[in-house]
Write a protein that holds these residues in place. Structure first.
Motif, mmCIF file in Angstrom:
data_model
loop_
_atom_site.group_PDB
_atom_site.id
_atom_site.type_symbol
_atom_site.label_atom_id
_atom_site.label_comp_id
_atom_site.label_asym_id
_atom_site.label_seq_id
_atom_site.Cartn_x
_atom_site.Cartn_y
_atom_site.Cartn_z
ATOM 1 N N LYS A 188 0.861 -1.200 0.000
ATOM 2 C CA LYS A 188 0.000 0.000 0.000
ATOM 3 C C LYS A 188 0.885 1.233 0.000
ATOM 4 N N ASN A 234 0.379 5.567 1.241
ATOM 5 C CA ASN A 234 -0.519 6.540 1.879
ATOM 6 C C ASN A 234 -0.576 7.763 0.973
ATOM 7 N N LEU A 275 -1.240 11.450 4.705
ATOM 8 C CA LEU A 275 -1.181 10.942 6.078
ATOM 9 C C LEU A 275 -1.077 12.160 6.980
ATOM 10 N N ASN A 286 1.047 6.598 23.754
ATOM 11 C CA ASN A 286 2.255 6.985 22.996
ATOM 12 C C ASN A 286 2.089 6.694 21.494
ATOM 13 N N TYR A 287 0.802 6.622 21.075
ATOM 14 C CA TYR A 287 0.505 6.497 19.637
ATOM 15 C C TYR A 287 -0.101 7.798 19.117
ATOM 16 N N HIS A 288 -0.251 7.882 17.792
ATOM 17 C CA HIS A 288 -0.871 9.060 17.184
ATOM 18 C C HIS A 288 -2.064 8.629 16.345
ATOM 19 N N PHE A 338 -5.418 5.196 2.304
ATOM 20 C CA PHE A 338 -4.556 4.062 1.945
ATOM 21 C C PHE A 338 -5.002 3.562 0.574
ATOM 22 N N GLY A 349 7.543 1.577 4.366
ATOM 23 C CA GLY A 349 6.304 2.366 4.377
ATOM 24 C C GLY A 349 5.283 1.790 3.422
ATOM 25 N N ALA A 374 -0.974 -1.504 13.314
ATOM 26 C CA ALA A 374 -1.903 -0.412 12.959
ATOM 27 C C ALA A 374 -2.424 -0.545 11.534
ATOM 28 N N ASP A 375 -1.648 -1.105 10.621
ATOM 29 C CA ASP A 375 -2.084 -1.154 9.223
ATOM 30 C C ASP A 375 -2.757 -2.457 8.841
ATOM 31 N N THR A 385 10.055 3.700 12.205
ATOM 32 C CA THR A 385 8.769 4.395 12.390
ATOM 33 C C THR A 385 8.706 5.100 13.749
ATOM 34 N N GLY A 386 9.126 4.415 14.794
ATOM 35 C CA GLY A 386 9.061 4.995 16.153
ATOM 36 C C GLY A 386 9.891 6.250 16.275
ATOM 37 N N PHE A 396 8.171 9.172 14.421
ATOM 38 C CA PHE A 396 7.048 9.732 15.185
ATOM 39 C C PHE A 396 7.557 10.561 16.371
ATOM 40 N N GLY A 442 3.696 6.563 4.130
ATOM 41 C CA GLY A 442 3.818 6.132 5.523
ATOM 42 C C GLY A 442 4.966 6.822 6.227
ATOM 43 N N SER A 443 5.759 6.022 6.970
ATOM 44 C CA SER A 443 6.943 6.597 7.622
ATOM 45 C C SER A 443 8.183 6.312 6.774
HETATM 46 C C1 SUD Z 1 2.310 5.266 10.285
HETATM 47 C C2 SUD Z 1 2.243 4.091 9.328
HETATM 48 C C3 SUD Z 1 1.286 4.483 8.212
HETATM 49 O O1 SUD Z 1 0.963 3.444 7.387
HETATM 50 O O2 SUD Z 1 3.567 3.889 8.881
HETATM 51 P P1 SUD Z 1 4.169 2.731 7.882
HETATM 52 O O3 SUD Z 1 4.256 1.454 8.662
HETATM 53 O O4 SUD Z 1 3.300 2.625 6.682
HETATM 54 O O5 SUD Z 1 5.523 3.301 7.531
HETATM 55 C C4 SUD Z 1 1.752 2.848 10.083
HETATM 56 O O6 SUD Z 1 0.435 3.138 10.543
HETATM 57 C C5 SUD Z 1 2.633 2.494 11.265
HETATM 58 O O7 SUD Z 1 1.973 1.456 11.946
HETATM 59 P P2 SUD Z 1 2.836 0.211 12.448
HETATM 60 O O8 SUD Z 1 3.754 -0.230 11.367
HETATM 61 O O9 SUD Z 1 1.937 -0.781 13.081
HETATM 62 O O10 SUD Z 1 3.657 0.945 13.546
HETATM 63 P P3 SUD Z 1 4.779 0.244 14.400
HETATM 64 O O11 SUD Z 1 5.977 -0.007 13.545
HETATM 65 O O12 SUD Z 1 4.213 -0.857 15.218
HETATM 66 O O13 SUD Z 1 5.051 1.508 15.363
HETATM 67 C C6 SUD Z 1 6.327 1.775 15.854
HETATM 68 C C7 SUD Z 1 6.171 2.976 16.763
HETATM 69 O O14 SUD Z 1 5.702 4.094 15.990
HETATM 70 C C8 SUD Z 1 4.837 4.920 16.785
HETATM 71 N N1 SUD Z 1 3.503 5.023 16.147
HETATM 72 C C9 SUD Z 1 3.063 4.096 15.232
HETATM 73 C C10 SUD Z 1 1.804 4.270 14.660
HETATM 74 C C11 SUD Z 1 1.019 5.371 15.046
HETATM 75 N N2 SUD Z 1 -0.207 5.575 14.520
HETATM 76 N N3 SUD Z 1 1.485 6.263 15.983
HETATM 77 C C12 SUD Z 1 2.724 6.115 16.522
HETATM 78 O O15 SUD Z 1 3.145 6.938 17.349
HETATM 79 C C13 SUD Z 1 4.725 4.245 18.153
HETATM 80 O O16 SUD Z 1 5.702 4.808 19.014
HETATM 81 C C14 SUD Z 1 5.089 2.794 17.826
HETATM 82 O O17 SUD Z 1 5.612 2.111 18.959
#
Ligand code: SUD
Ligand code: ADP
Length: 256
Positions: free
Chosen positions: A8, A10, A13, A21-23, A29, A98, A135-136, A177-178, A181, A243-244
């Motif tokens: 996918k 984004n 975003l 500690n999430y956003h 998507f 991402g 999250a995705d 990603t962390g 953010f 994404g990130s």
């Molecule tokens: C932001 C997105 C957009 O698609 O990035 P990409 O994975 O595509 O790059 C995703 O939702 C990523 O979700 P996911 O891939 O589950 O995140 P993780 O790696 O588990 O998150 C790592 C860290 O990023 C931060 N995090 C992640 C998602 C979110 N909505 N808020 C956050 O603050 C948190 O600190 C988390 O502990």
């Protein structure tokens, strides 16, 4: 059984708020039909759950294994099935890109097991399990080509628009990603307004990208390019950030 596990991007975003500690996100998507992994189940005799494929992590940390652990609580049929079948993944989606590779794999695996073990779980039931894996993952459970995703990714609404041609380039930068953010929260924090939320969620993806530049389309590009300055070399005409990161993409509609 064989299924494609799509990637996918984004289209946009935007950060809408904080939840612990999430956003919370407001994001479009879109599945990329030309970039996918292939997941298949193959017969044999296996003492433990067996996952074959080129991954950057051990099996117990794999999103597919996390999905397996949740599904085997639903019915003994699941553990039985994976004593007589292994999972083979032909990985083509780059990791840390991402593009949701890990999330897509988990969701596609859940859909396949739901079918092959006749679990009869609804998409919403699969989604509530999916949200605990990443999250995705919920986005990929619904199998929409385009969707508006909000919350921490657990609210997925189908968006009707033409299928888009998406070109993806992925610089060899493994984006954390962390970390991105964290820098966003410390240095770039802002929340999308209610008006912009309403406006963007109604617009077609092509129109959104004709309205916003790469920074406006993805709130994570500024922090990502601060953490990984080499990403700026890819900030070219009509490319956007997914994404990130680290992937960039551009759209073309098939009817042009
Ligand atoms: C932001 C997105 C957009 O698609 O990035 P990409 O994975 O595509 O790059 C995703 O939702 C990523 O979700 P996911 O891939 O589950 O995140 P993780 O790696 O588990 O998150 C790592 C860290 O990023 C931060 N995090 C992640 C998602 C979110 N909505 N808020 C956050 O603050 C948190 O600190 C988390 O502990
Ligand atoms: N099935 C999987 N495919 C890819 N990466 C996975 C998988 N399971 C766990 N991971 C781990 O998830 C991280 C990459 O996640 P991925 O979804 O590929 O990147 P992104 O979230 O940037 O799109 C890496 O730490 C990788 O080891």
């Amino acid at each position: 059984m064989v299924r494609k596990s799509f990637s996918k991007v984004n289209i946009f975003l935007k950060i809408a708020g904080k939840r612990d500690n999430y956003h919370e996100l407001v994001s479009r998507f879109v599945r990329v039909h030309t970039l996918y992994d292939v997941i298949s189940f193959e017969g044999g005799f296996f003492k433990d759950f067996t996952l074959v494929g080129k991954f950057g992590c051990e099996t117990k940390k794999n999103t597919i294994y996390k999905a397996y652990e949740k599904l085997k609580e639903i019915s003994p049929k699941v553990e039985e099935y994976f004593k007589k079948n292994c999972v083979i993944v032909d990985k083509r989606i780059p990791e840390f890109a991402g593009l949701g590779g890990g999330s897509s794999n988990a969701a596609t695996f859940m859909i396949m097991v739901n079918e092959v073990c006749d679990l009869n779980l609804s998409k919403d039931e699969l989604c509530s399990m999916a949200a605990q894996i990443g999250a995705d993952v919920p986005f990929f459970v619904y199998e929409y080509d385009s969707a508006n995703v909000t919350g921490i990714g657990e609210i997925v609404e189908k968006f009707e628009e033409e299928i888009l041609d998406i070109e993806v380039i992925t610089p060899k930068v493994e984006c954390n990603t962390g970390e991105i953010f964290k820098i966003f929260r410390d240095k770039f924090y802002k929340e999308i307004s209610k008006d912009d939320t309403e406006k963007f969620l109604k617009m077609n993806s092509i129109d959104i990208l004709q309205t916003l530049d790469i920074y406006e389309a993805n709130d994570l590009f500024a922090p990502a390019s601060e953490v990984y300055p080499e990403l700026n070399n890819y900030n070219k005409e009509s490319f956007y950030f997914s994404g990130s990161g680290s992937s960039f993409f551009k759209l073309s509609n098939r009817n042009k």
